[in-house]
Write a protein that holds these residues in place. Structure first.
Motif, PDB file in Angstrom:
ATOM      1  N   ARG A  66      24.101  26.544  36.420  1.00  0.00           N
ATOM      2  CA  ARG A  66      23.564  27.895  36.566  1.00  0.00           C
ATOM      3  C   ARG A  66      24.589  28.923  37.039  1.00  0.00           C
ATOM      4  N   GLU A  67      25.607  28.488  37.753  1.00  0.00           N
ATOM      5  CA  GLU A  67      26.497  29.432  38.429  1.00  0.00           C
ATOM      6  C   GLU A  67      27.906  29.381  37.854  1.00  0.00           C
ATOM      7  N   VAL A  68      28.466  30.588  37.642  1.00  0.00           N
ATOM      8  CA  VAL A  68      29.858  30.681  37.209  1.00  0.00           C
ATOM      9  C   VAL A  68      30.679  31.403  38.265  1.00  0.00           C
ATOM     10  N   LYS A  69      31.945  31.032  38.318  1.00  0.00           N
ATOM     11  CA  LYS A  69      32.914  31.737  39.156  1.00  0.00           C
ATOM     12  C   LYS A  69      33.808  32.515  38.200  1.00  0.00           C
ATOM     13  N   VAL A  70      33.947  33.807  38.452  1.00  0.00           N
ATOM     14  CA  VAL A  70      34.732  34.670  37.573  1.00  0.00           C
ATOM     15  C   VAL A  70      35.925  35.202  38.359  1.00  0.00           C
ATOM     16  N   GLU A  71      37.117  35.016  37.805  1.00  0.00           N
ATOM     17  CA  GLU A  71      38.329  35.498  38.453  1.00  0.00           C
ATOM     18  C   GLU A  71      39.125  36.358  37.483  1.00  0.00           C
ATOM     19  N   LEU A  72      39.595  37.495  37.975  1.00  0.00           N
ATOM     20  CA  LEU A  72      40.479  38.339  37.187  1.00  0.00           C
ATOM     21  C   LEU A  72      41.854  37.680  37.137  1.00  0.00           C
ATOM     22  N   VAL A  73      42.384  37.525  35.937  1.00  0.00           N
ATOM     23  CA  VAL A  73      43.697  36.921  35.770  1.00  0.00           C
ATOM     24  C   VAL A  73      44.762  38.003  35.593  1.00  0.00           C
ATOM     25  N   ASP A  74      44.439  39.017  34.775  1.00  0.00           N
ATOM     26  CA  ASP A  74      45.447  40.027  34.463  1.00  0.00           C
ATOM     27  C   ASP A  74      44.778  41.270  33.892  1.00  0.00           C
ATOM     28  N   VAL A  75      45.393  42.422  34.141  1.00  0.00           N
ATOM     29  CA  VAL A  75      44.989  43.685  33.520  1.00  0.00           C
ATOM     30  C   VAL A  75      46.237  44.300  32.912  1.00  0.00           C
ATOM     31  N   GLU A  76      46.108  44.720  31.653  1.00  0.00           N
ATOM     32  CA  GLU A  76      47.233  45.366  30.990  1.00  0.00           C
ATOM     33  C   GLU A  76      46.788  46.693  30.409  1.00  0.00           C
ATOM     34  N   ARG A  77      47.733  47.593  30.287  1.00  0.00           N
ATOM     35  CA  ARG A  77      47.505  48.877  29.623  1.00  0.00           C
ATOM     36  C   ARG A  77      48.620  49.053  28.616  1.00  0.00           C
ATOM     37  N   GLU A  78      48.236  49.163  27.360  1.00  0.00           N
ATOM     38  CA  GLU A  78      49.202  49.274  26.266  1.00  0.00           C
ATOM     39  C   GLU A  78      50.222  48.144  26.330  1.00  0.00           C
ATOM     40  N   GLY A  79      49.761  46.947  26.679  1.00  0.00           N
ATOM     41  CA  GLY A  79      50.605  45.764  26.673  1.00  0.00           C
ATOM     42  C   GLY A  79      51.429  45.528  27.930  1.00  0.00           C
ATOM     43  N   ALA A  80      51.373  46.445  28.910  1.00  0.00           N
ATOM     44  CA  ALA A  80      52.153  46.288  30.144  1.00  0.00           C
ATOM     45  C   ALA A  80      51.205  46.024  31.313  1.00  0.00           C
ATOM     46  N   THR A  81      51.571  45.131  32.199  1.00  0.00           N
ATOM     47  CA  THR A  81      50.760  44.837  33.371  1.00  0.00           C
ATOM     48  C   THR A  81      50.632  46.082  34.234  1.00  0.00           C
ATOM     49  N   VAL A  82      49.417  46.307  34.766  1.00  0.00           N
ATOM     50  CA  VAL A  82      49.168  47.496  35.591  1.00  0.00           C
ATOM     51  C   VAL A  82      48.759  47.089  36.999  1.00  0.00           C
ATOM     52  N   ASN A  83      48.748  48.064  37.886  1.00  0.00           N
ATOM     53  CA  ASN A  83      48.307  47.860  39.265  1.00  0.00           C
ATOM     54  C   ASN A  83      46.806  47.588  39.275  1.00  0.00           C
ATOM     55  N   GLU A  84      46.441  46.394  39.648  1.00  0.00           N
ATOM     56  CA  GLU A  84      45.029  46.002  39.649  1.00  0.00           C
ATOM     57  C   GLU A  84      44.264  46.620  40.807  1.00  0.00           C
ATOM     58  N   GLN A  85      44.964  47.282  41.723  1.00  0.00           N
ATOM     59  CA  GLN A  85      44.315  47.867  42.897  1.00  0.00           C
ATOM     60  C   GLN A  85      43.856  49.307  42.674  1.00  0.00           C
ATOM     61  N   SER A  86      44.211  49.907  41.542  1.00  0.00           N
ATOM     62  CA  SER A  86      43.792  51.291  41.315  1.00  0.00           C
ATOM     63  C   SER A  86      42.268  51.352  41.230  1.00  0.00           C
ATOM     64  N   GLU A  87      41.721  52.485  41.632  1.00  0.00           N
ATOM     65  CA  GLU A  87      40.262  52.613  41.701  1.00  0.00           C
ATOM     66  C   GLU A  87      39.617  52.425  40.330  1.00  0.00           C
ATOM     67  N   GLN A  88      40.207  53.009  39.301  1.00  0.00           N
ATOM     68  CA  GLN A  88      39.635  52.883  37.954  1.00  0.00           C
ATOM     69  C   GLN A  88      39.626  51.424  37.496  1.00  0.00           C
ATOM     70  N   VAL A  89      40.729  50.732  37.714  1.00  0.00           N
ATOM     71  CA  VAL A  89      40.811  49.327  37.309  1.00  0.00           C
ATOM     72  C   VAL A  89      39.816  48.496  38.120  1.00  0.00           C
ATOM     73  N   GLN A  90      39.725  48.754  39.424  1.00  0.00           N
ATOM     74  CA  GLN A  90      38.777  48.020  40.278  1.00  0.00           C
ATOM     75  C   GLN A  90      37.342  48.227  39.801  1.00  0.00           C
ATOM     76  N   ASN A  91      36.980  49.471  39.481  1.00  0.00           N
ATOM     77  CA  ASN A  91      35.615  49.764  39.036  1.00  0.00           C
ATOM     78  C   ASN A  91      35.298  49.061  37.723  1.00  0.00           C
ATOM     79  N   LEU A  92      36.224  49.111  36.773  1.00  0.00           N
ATOM     80  CA  LEU A  92      35.991  48.429  35.499  1.00  0.00           C
ATOM     81  C   LEU A  92      35.947  46.916  35.689  1.00  0.00           C
TER      82      LEU A  92
END
Length: 113
Positions: A66-92
């Protein structure tokens, strides 16, 4: 995992590929693949719709039927890794994690019959 899954990973991947788009924002696209390192795991790649050109990679692991654990592995913008701490990235990220959990709940019809 304390309860044996009754569904094989290939069936899970297909079910997620079909179901997940219903929980994403209009225009978002996703790719769901088996996590080869974990028989109860999935790798979920989401391309966010819009001018920002963000893509998110998540690891989704079944803790039980019944339960899943979800972990963010990576966020990219136009193919480049971005700051995962930005408010927009955190909200999404929070939105996508919620959508992944909602999808997992909907799929309990096959994971926890």
């Amino acid at each position: 995992m304390n309860e044996e899954m009754l569904v094989d990973q290939g069936t899970l991947v297909k079910a997620w590929q079909q179901q997940l788009p219903e929980y994403l924002n209009p225009g978002d696209t996703s790719i769901v693949q088996a996590d080869l390192a974990d028989p109860y795991g999935l790798r979920i790649h989401i391309n966010a719709e819009g001018r920002q050109d963000y893509s998110y990679d998540f690891q989704c692991t079944y803790m039980d039927r019944r339960e899943v654990k979800v972990e963010l592995v990576d966020v990219e913008r136009e193919g480049a890794t971005v700051n995962e701490q930005s408010e927009q990235v955190q909200n999404l990220t929070e939105d996508y994690v919620r959508h992944i959990h909602e999808c997992a709940q909907a799929l309990q019809r096959i994971t926890n019959p």
